[in-house]
Write a protein that holds these residues in place. Sequence first.
Motif, PDB file in Angstrom:
ATOM      1  N   GLU A  43       0.829  -1.205   0.000  1.00 33.49           N
ATOM      2  CA  GLU A  43       0.000   0.000   0.000  1.00 33.49           C
ATOM      3  C   GLU A  43       0.859   1.248   0.000  1.00 33.49           C
ATOM      4  OE1 GLU A  43      -3.167   0.519   2.809  1.00 33.49           O
ATOM      5  OE2 GLU A  43      -3.747  -1.577   2.644  1.00 33.49           O
ATOM      6  N   ARG A  44       0.313   2.309  -0.576  1.00 31.78           N
ATOM      7  CA  ARG A  44       1.011   3.583  -0.595  1.00 31.78           C
ATOM      8  C   ARG A  44       1.064   4.152   0.819  1.00 31.78           C
ATOM      9  NH1 ARG A  44      -0.823   6.837  -5.639  1.00 31.78           N
ATOM     10  NH2 ARG A  44       0.072   4.994  -6.563  1.00 31.78           N
ATOM     11  N   ASP A  45       2.262   4.535   1.247  1.00 31.51           N
ATOM     12  CA  ASP A  45       2.449   5.075   2.596  1.00 31.51           C
ATOM     13  C   ASP A  45       2.384   6.592   2.579  1.00 31.51           C
ATOM     14  OD1 ASP A  45       2.948   2.526   3.641  1.00 31.51           O
ATOM     15  OD2 ASP A  45       5.075   2.655   3.188  1.00 31.51           O
ATOM     16  N   VAL A  46       1.895   7.171   3.676  1.00 28.42           N
ATOM     17  CA  VAL A  46       1.976   8.618   3.883  1.00 28.42           C
ATOM     18  C   VAL A  46       2.526   8.836   5.282  1.00 28.42           C
ATOM     19  CG1 VAL A  46       0.735  10.811   4.006  1.00 28.42           C
ATOM     20  CG2 VAL A  46       0.000   9.085   2.375  1.00 28.42           C
ATOM     21  N   ILE A  47       3.641   9.568   5.355  1.00 28.91           N
ATOM     22  CA  ILE A  47       4.213   9.865   6.674  1.00 28.91           C
ATOM     23  C   ILE A  47       4.167  11.368   6.917  1.00 28.91           C
ATOM     24  CG2 ILE A  47       5.723   7.845   6.759  1.00 28.91           C
ATOM     25  CD1 ILE A  47       8.049   9.753   6.051  1.00 28.91           C
ATOM     26  N   THR A  48       4.078  11.732   8.195  1.00 26.56           N
ATOM     27  CA  THR A  48       4.047  13.140   8.586  1.00 26.56           C
ATOM     28  C   THR A  48       5.454  13.567   8.971  1.00 26.56           C
ATOM     29  OG1 THR A  48       1.828  12.807   9.467  1.00 26.56           O
ATOM     30  CG2 THR A  48       2.961  14.814  10.137  1.00 26.56           C
ATOM     31  N   ASN A  49       5.898  14.682   8.400  1.00 28.21           N
ATOM     32  CA  ASN A  49       7.223  15.216   8.709  1.00 28.21           C
ATOM     33  C   ASN A  49       7.075  16.440   9.613  1.00 28.21           C
ATOM     34  OD1 ASN A  49       8.283  13.467   6.575  1.00 28.21           O
ATOM     35  ND2 ASN A  49       7.382  14.939   5.188  1.00 28.21           N
ATOM     36  N   THR A  50       7.658  16.380  10.774  1.00 27.67           N
ATOM     37  CA  THR A  50       7.655  17.543  11.663  1.00 27.67           C
ATOM     38  C   THR A  50       9.093  17.870  12.037  1.00 27.67           C
ATOM     39  OG1 THR A  50       7.487  16.208  13.658  1.00 27.67           O
ATOM     40  CG2 THR A  50       5.406  16.923  12.653  1.00 27.67           C
ATOM     41  N   SER A  51       9.300  19.095  12.489  1.00 26.68           N
ATOM     42  CA  SER A  51      10.645  19.530  12.882  1.00 26.68           C
ATOM     43  C   SER A  51      10.800  19.593  14.389  1.00 26.68           C
ATOM     44  CB  SER A  51      10.920  20.915  12.286  1.00 26.68           C
ATOM     45  OG  SER A  51      10.783  20.888  10.888  1.00 26.68           O
ATOM     46  N   THR A  52       9.887  18.941  15.118  1.00 23.35           N
ATOM     47  CA  THR A  52       9.908  19.073  16.578  1.00 23.35           C
ATOM     48  C   THR A  52      11.209  18.558  17.191  1.00 23.35           C
ATOM     49  OG1 THR A  52       8.640  17.016  16.715  1.00 23.35           O
ATOM     50  CG2 THR A  52       7.415  19.063  16.954  1.00 23.35           C
ATOM     51  N   VAL A  53      11.710  17.434  16.714  1.00 21.05           N
ATOM     52  CA  VAL A  53      12.947  16.880  17.278  1.00 21.05           C
ATOM     53  C   VAL A  53      14.105  17.852  17.027  1.00 21.05           C
ATOM     54  CG1 VAL A  53      14.626  15.005  17.126  1.00 21.05           C
ATOM     55  CG2 VAL A  53      12.189  14.487  17.083  1.00 21.05           C
ATOM     56  N   LYS A  54      14.186  18.355  15.798  1.00 16.88           N
ATOM     57  CA  LYS A  54      15.266  19.279  15.446  1.00 16.88           C
ATOM     58  C   LYS A  54      15.246  20.518  16.334  1.00 16.88           C
ATOM     59  CE  LYS A  54      15.312  22.222  11.866  1.00 16.88           C
ATOM     60  NZ  LYS A  54      15.295  22.711  10.480  1.00 16.88           N
ATOM     61  N   TRP A  55      14.063  21.149  16.468  1.00 19.31           N
ATOM     62  CA  TRP A  55      13.977  22.390  17.238  1.00 19.31           C
ATOM     63  C   TRP A  55      14.121  22.150  18.740  1.00 19.31           C
ATOM     64  CZ3 TRP A  55      15.120  26.723  15.213  1.00 19.31           C
ATOM     65  CH2 TRP A  55      14.899  26.922  13.841  1.00 19.31           C
ATOM     66  N   THR A  56      13.702  20.986  19.218  1.00 20.74           N
ATOM     67  CA  THR A  56      13.910  20.648  20.623  1.00 20.74           C
ATOM     68  C   THR A  56      15.400  20.498  20.911  1.00 20.74           C
ATOM     69  OG1 THR A  56      11.769  19.531  20.718  1.00 20.74           O
ATOM     70  CG2 THR A  56      13.334  18.993  22.450  1.00 20.74           C
ATOM     71  N   LEU A  57      16.122  19.821  20.010  1.00 24.13           N
ATOM     72  CA  LEU A  57      17.570  19.660  20.182  1.00 24.13           C
ATOM     73  C   LEU A  57      18.300  20.994  20.087  1.00 24.13           C
ATOM     74  CD1 LEU A  57      18.235  16.367  18.177  1.00 24.13           C
ATOM     75  CD2 LEU A  57      18.373  16.689  20.650  1.00 24.13           C
ATOM     76  N   ILE A  58      17.880  21.833  19.142  1.00 27.37           N
ATOM     77  CA  ILE A  58      18.503  23.163  19.011  1.00 27.37           C
ATOM     78  C   ILE A  58      18.299  23.952  20.300  1.00 27.37           C
ATOM     79  CG2 ILE A  58      18.306  25.414  17.844  1.00 27.37           C
ATOM     80  CD1 ILE A  58      17.790  23.823  15.240  1.00 27.37           C
ATOM     81  N   GLY A  59      17.061  23.912  20.838  1.00 25.60           N
ATOM     82  CA  GLY A  59      16.779  24.597  22.094  1.00 25.60           C
ATOM     83  C   GLY A  59      17.646  24.091  23.230  1.00 25.60           C
ATOM     84  N   ALA A  60      17.812  22.766  23.309  1.00 27.96           N
ATOM     85  CA  ALA A  60      18.629  22.171  24.375  1.00 27.96           C
ATOM     86  C   ALA A  60      20.084  22.603  24.265  1.00 27.96           C
ATOM     87  CB  ALA A  60      18.516  20.650  24.324  1.00 27.96           C
ATOM     88  N   VAL A  61      20.627  22.581  23.048  1.00 29.14           N
ATOM     89  CA  VAL A  61      22.026  22.981  22.840  1.00 29.14           C
ATOM     90  C   VAL A  61      22.224  24.453  23.188  1.00 29.14           C
ATOM     91  CG1 VAL A  61      23.822  23.326  21.093  1.00 29.14           C
ATOM     92  CG2 VAL A  61      22.529  21.192  21.139  1.00 29.14           C
ATOM     93  N   VAL A  62      21.311  25.303  22.696  1.00 30.54           N
ATOM     94  CA  VAL A  62      21.402  26.739  22.998  1.00 30.54           C
ATOM     95  C   VAL A  62      21.309  26.962  24.509  1.00 30.54           C
ATOM     96  CG1 VAL A  62      20.222  28.969  22.752  1.00 30.54           C
ATOM     97  CG2 VAL A  62      20.578  27.514  20.753  1.00 30.54           C
ATOM     98  N   GLY A  63      20.393  26.246  25.163  1.00 32.74           N
ATOM     99  CA  GLY A  63      20.249  26.366  26.612  1.00 32.74           C
ATOM    100  C   GLY A  63      21.525  26.003  27.345  1.00 32.74           C
ATOM    101  N   GLY A  64      22.166  24.916  26.919  1.00 36.45           N
ATOM    102  CA  GLY A  64      23.409  24.499  27.553  1.00 36.45           C
ATOM    103  C   GLY A  64      24.524  25.513  27.361  1.00 36.45           C
TER     104      GLY A  64
END
Length: 197
Positions: A166-187
């Motif tokens: 079957e044809r798949d559809v996946i959702t792409n979000t940037s939440t992981v990327k922006w959460t990691l960026i926030g964590a690095v900036v915070g540190g």
Amino acid sequence: MNESIKKANRADSKLYALLKYIYKRIIYVILSVVLLALMGFGACKLFTKPTYTASQSVILSMDASVNDQSLNVSLAKVYLPTIEKILKSKKIIDAANELYTGEGDLTAGSVGLSRNGEESLIFKITYTDADATTAQNKLSALLQSAKQEVHKVVSGGVKFVETDRERDVITNTSTVKWTLIGAVVGGVVSVVVILLC
């Protein structure tokens, strides 16, 4: 020689003292990391819209007149890199836009291609859009266009056969990327503030 050893020891002791100083204030670093990671996550959820990628697995097949299976596979492998370029070509995209009846046009930048490995004749064609249904419909138009046009561009009876999957559809979000960026900036920010105080 002894002087260089003394300098190295002094540098080591300064570094140790600095790390010890930061370690004593580690709770502020942790709080800052968690807080900015949460802010990055929240900002992403509020301000960025997800995209959707529809995908279909396809087998590259040669004309049935090529009776030798190993020759069939060898020819298909030779053609595969060329077909990947053709699928993103203006000719295929234009033909797909003529077939597509919905809003907006297909673009080559939204088309993706991936293979399971160099030896595989199965590859995945993807299309990414801001709407899940639109991504599926545009992928259908692209596949239809490719089936109609590819034999005009590549000789040898090349054709695409969609797998039963079957044809798949996946959702792409940037939440992981922006959460990691926030964590690095915070540190980083918390360490800089600790050192300046």
